[in-house]
Motif scaffolding. Structure first.
Motif, PDB file in Angstrom:
ATOM      1  N   GLY A  19       0.673  -1.282  -0.048  1.00  0.00           N
ATOM      2  CA  GLY A  19      -0.611  -0.239   0.153  1.00  0.00           C
ATOM      3  C   GLY A  19       0.542   1.234   0.183  1.00  0.00           C
ATOM      4  O   GLY A  19       0.730   2.233  -0.567  1.00  0.00           O
ATOM      5  N   ARG A  20       2.306   1.793   1.186  1.00  0.00           N
ATOM      6  CA  ARG A  20       2.871   2.418   0.828  1.00  0.00           C
ATOM      7  C   ARG A  20       3.500   2.438   0.915  1.00  0.00           C
ATOM      8  O   ARG A  20       4.327   1.018   1.337  1.00  0.00           O
ATOM      9  CB  ARG A  20       2.052   3.138   2.544  1.00  0.00           C
ATOM     10  CG  ARG A  20       0.994   3.360   2.440  1.00  0.00           C
ATOM     11  CD  ARG A  20       0.322   3.691   4.376  1.00  0.00           C
ATOM     12  NE  ARG A  20      -0.845   4.227   4.440  1.00  0.00           N
ATOM     13  CZ  ARG A  20      -0.936   5.383   4.499  1.00  0.00           C
ATOM     14  NH1 ARG A  20       0.223   6.372   4.345  1.00  0.00           N
ATOM     15  NH2 ARG A  20      -2.025   5.859   4.127  1.00  0.00           N
ATOM     16  N   PRO A  21       4.629   3.181   0.418  1.00  0.00           N
ATOM     17  CA  PRO A  21       6.207   2.990  -0.250  1.00  0.00           C
ATOM     18  C   PRO A  21       6.699   2.616   0.878  1.00  0.00           C
ATOM     19  O   PRO A  21       8.201   2.824   1.128  1.00  0.00           O
ATOM     20  CB  PRO A  21       6.260   3.945  -1.084  1.00  0.00           C
ATOM     21  CG  PRO A  21       5.015   5.208  -0.777  1.00  0.00           C
ATOM     22  CD  PRO A  21       4.207   4.350  -0.022  1.00  0.00           C
ATOM     23  N   GLY A  22       6.607   3.251   1.940  1.00  0.00           N
ATOM     24  CA  GLY A  22       7.400   3.065   2.811  1.00  0.00           C
ATOM     25  C   GLY A  22       6.968   1.891   4.492  1.00  0.00           C
ATOM     26  O   GLY A  22       7.328   0.934   4.689  1.00  0.00           O
ATOM     27  N   GLY A  23       5.553   1.844   3.972  1.00  0.00           N
ATOM     28  CA  GLY A  23       5.354   0.701   4.767  1.00  0.00           C
ATOM     29  C   GLY A  23       5.450  -0.803   4.800  1.00  0.00           C
ATOM     30  O   GLY A  23       5.200  -1.314   5.863  1.00  0.00           O
ATOM     31  N   TRP A  24       5.515  -0.814   3.415  1.00  0.00           N
ATOM     32  CA  TRP A  24       6.402  -2.433   2.796  1.00  0.00           C
ATOM     33  C   TRP A  24       8.051  -2.459   3.445  1.00  0.00           C
ATOM     34  O   TRP A  24       8.090  -3.477   3.795  1.00  0.00           O
ATOM     35  CB  TRP A  24       5.574  -2.547   1.832  1.00  0.00           C
ATOM     36  CG  TRP A  24       6.671  -1.725   0.934  1.00  0.00           C
ATOM     37  CD1 TRP A  24       6.730  -1.253   0.174  1.00  0.00           C
ATOM     38  CD2 TRP A  24       7.969  -2.303   0.195  1.00  0.00           C
ATOM     39  NE1 TRP A  24       7.784  -0.499  -1.035  1.00  0.00           N
ATOM     40  CE2 TRP A  24       8.750  -1.113  -0.638  1.00  0.00           C
ATOM     41  CE3 TRP A  24       8.967  -3.695   0.796  1.00  0.00           C
ATOM     42  CZ2 TRP A  24      10.457  -1.907  -1.046  1.00  0.00           C
ATOM     43  CZ3 TRP A  24      10.287  -3.785  -0.381  1.00  0.00           C
ATOM     44  CH2 TRP A  24      10.889  -2.863  -0.927  1.00  0.00           C
TER      45      TRP A  24
END
Length: 451
Positions: A19-24
């Motif tokens: 979902g999010r470029p930092g979250g994964w």
């Protein structure tokens, strides 16, 4: 069956992919995006938390709006880097849940009404009345090129097409009367031919004979979700939507949007309470305020500026690659999502952000009022709800499945203690739990144009 008016509704914003470029990249994020069990687990968690629905976003391309390249999307796991078709994912979740609403995003710009109406009627039957359709018109040339077109449909035309698309879908859902499926082996009478009707639709965009080859959905029509933010989009949403998904950088802008949409709904011949407005909230919960803020900083540090800017370029439909990174976002003509542009302009001016900082902030997409202890997050959500900013929230997760687990375990009990969120589901269907009436056949015709 109605949900008490004073209680908020909760949807979960999920993607069938990172979902999010930092979250994964965040410690504890689980990379199970290609497994049905991954989404089934999230569905069970959300149902434990009495969420109204699980809402899957989707797009029809790997975006290349930033510099004409897909590099930043793929390299950083940004928007659209990996997206499974959400509709089969819904069916897998329906098999392991009993109350949770199940929403998929499907575009009206490149698909045809018959298979879409059939697909959502199928999910509604398989889930015993829990299907929802997030209607989007799409807006990117990269999507158009995946369907044999050089350029996307102009904004006004795509809403005209979407309007007719919804009309045809409703006619198809109505093509079977509620009691048409008899299944009497003694008669014999499987389906009564007198109660199944061709629709014979001939319009500007579509020619569809009908009838549908699926009986009328348990909910009459699946719940319709929309996120129109431009004047044309708001008018479309006020006419068709049961739920509106939106994004705001402040309570004040949320209150303004809430008032306007409710007024538009009334002008369309609807009741204000017939539309549930659920703005995006992306909470970060910690044992202390400082711990939550530190988690926010770690997440932001994991976002590469170009990852956030590539997502913003996609949403605005503007190539930001030629702008100086260490200066603020200038005024630009935005053919894309007007709501996101208003949000980032408000954010830039309020916090004095450079484009580089905006890229990191936008890639992380957290809202400051919803970061803190579980009690602080619940207080902020209750304030938006009780002060006329929303009917509830679309809850995003900075990493999955952990952020949803934290929210259900910690924030939901706080909301319940405040008396603003249910402790049990109101009924079986999604319409029951949203407090929405089941539409009778032809109900769509009562919604006036030009609201």
């Amino acid at each position: 069956m109605s949900t008490p008016h004073h209680q908020m509704h909760l949807a979960a914003f999920v993607t069938a992919g990172p979902g999010r470029p930092g979250g994964w990249r965040y410690p504890g994020s689980e990379p199970g995006w290609l497994s049905a069990s991954y989404y089934q687990h999230i569905g069970r968690v959300l149902e434990q938390g009495k969420f109204d629905l699980m809402f899957f976003a989707d797009i029809l391309s790997v975006p290349d709006r930033l510099g004409g390249s897909v590099d930043s999307q793929l390299r950083y796991g940004a928007l659209g880097s990996l997206r499974l078709d959400p509709t089969p994912v819904l069916a897998s979740i329906a098999a392991v849940t009993d109350h949770l609403g199940l929403a998929a995003t499907v575009s009206t710009s490149y698909l045809e009404p018959f298979p879409v109406a059939r697909s959502f009627a199928t999910v509604d039957h398989l889930s015993h009345g829990r299907a929802a359709w997030n209607v989007v018109t799409s807006f990117q040339d990269s999507e158009a090129r995946n369907f044999g077109n050089d350029r996307h449909i102009a904004r006004d035309q795509r809403y005209e097409r979407a309007d007719e698309f919804l009309e045809v879908a409703c006619k198809l859902w109505d093509s079977w009367e509620d009691d048409a499926l008899v299944m009497d082996p003694a008669a014999p009478l499987f389906a009564d031919p007198e109660r199944v009707h061709r629709i014979d639709h001939e319009g500007q965009w579509f020619s569809v004979r009908g009838p549908l080859n699926v009986s009328r959905p348990p909910q009459g029509y699946p719940v319709i979700i929309q996120a129109g933010a431009s004047p044309k989009g708001r008018d479309f949403a006020a006419r068709w939507s049961d739920v509106i998904f939106c994004s705001h950088a402040s309570l004040e802008s949320a209150q303004e949007f809430y008032r306007e949409i409710k007024e538009r709904a009334v002008r369309h011949g609807r009741r204000a309470e017939d539309i549930k407005i659920l703005p995006m909230a992306t909470p970060i919960v910690g044992p202390t305020t400082e711990a939550a803020r530190e988690a926010e900083r770690r997440l932001t540090d994991l976002v590469e500026p170009l990852a956030g800017l590539s997502t913003l370029s996609y949403h605005l439909d503007v190539d930001l690659s030629g702008l100086p990174l260490d200066e603020p976002l200038p005024d630009v003509d935005v053919p894309g999502v007007q709501g996101h542009y208003k949000e980032v302009v408000e954010m830039t001016r309020r916090d004095g952000l450079t484009l580089r900082e905006l890229g990191k902030r936008y890639g992380g997409r957290t809202e400051g009022e919803f970061i803190g202890t579980a009690a602080e997050v619940a207080d902020s959500m209750a304030r938006w709800f009780t002060e006329g900013g929303c009917d509830g929230f679309t809850v995003g997760a900075v990493h999955t499945p952990g952020a949803f687990e934290d929210f259900v375990r910690q924030v939901v009990p706080e909301l319940q203690r405040r008396g603003v969120f249910r402790t049990e589901y109101a009924g079986k269907s999604l319409r029951d739990n949203l407090g929405l009436d089941r539409p009778r056949a032809g109900a769509w015709r009562e919604r006036r144009y030009g609201g």
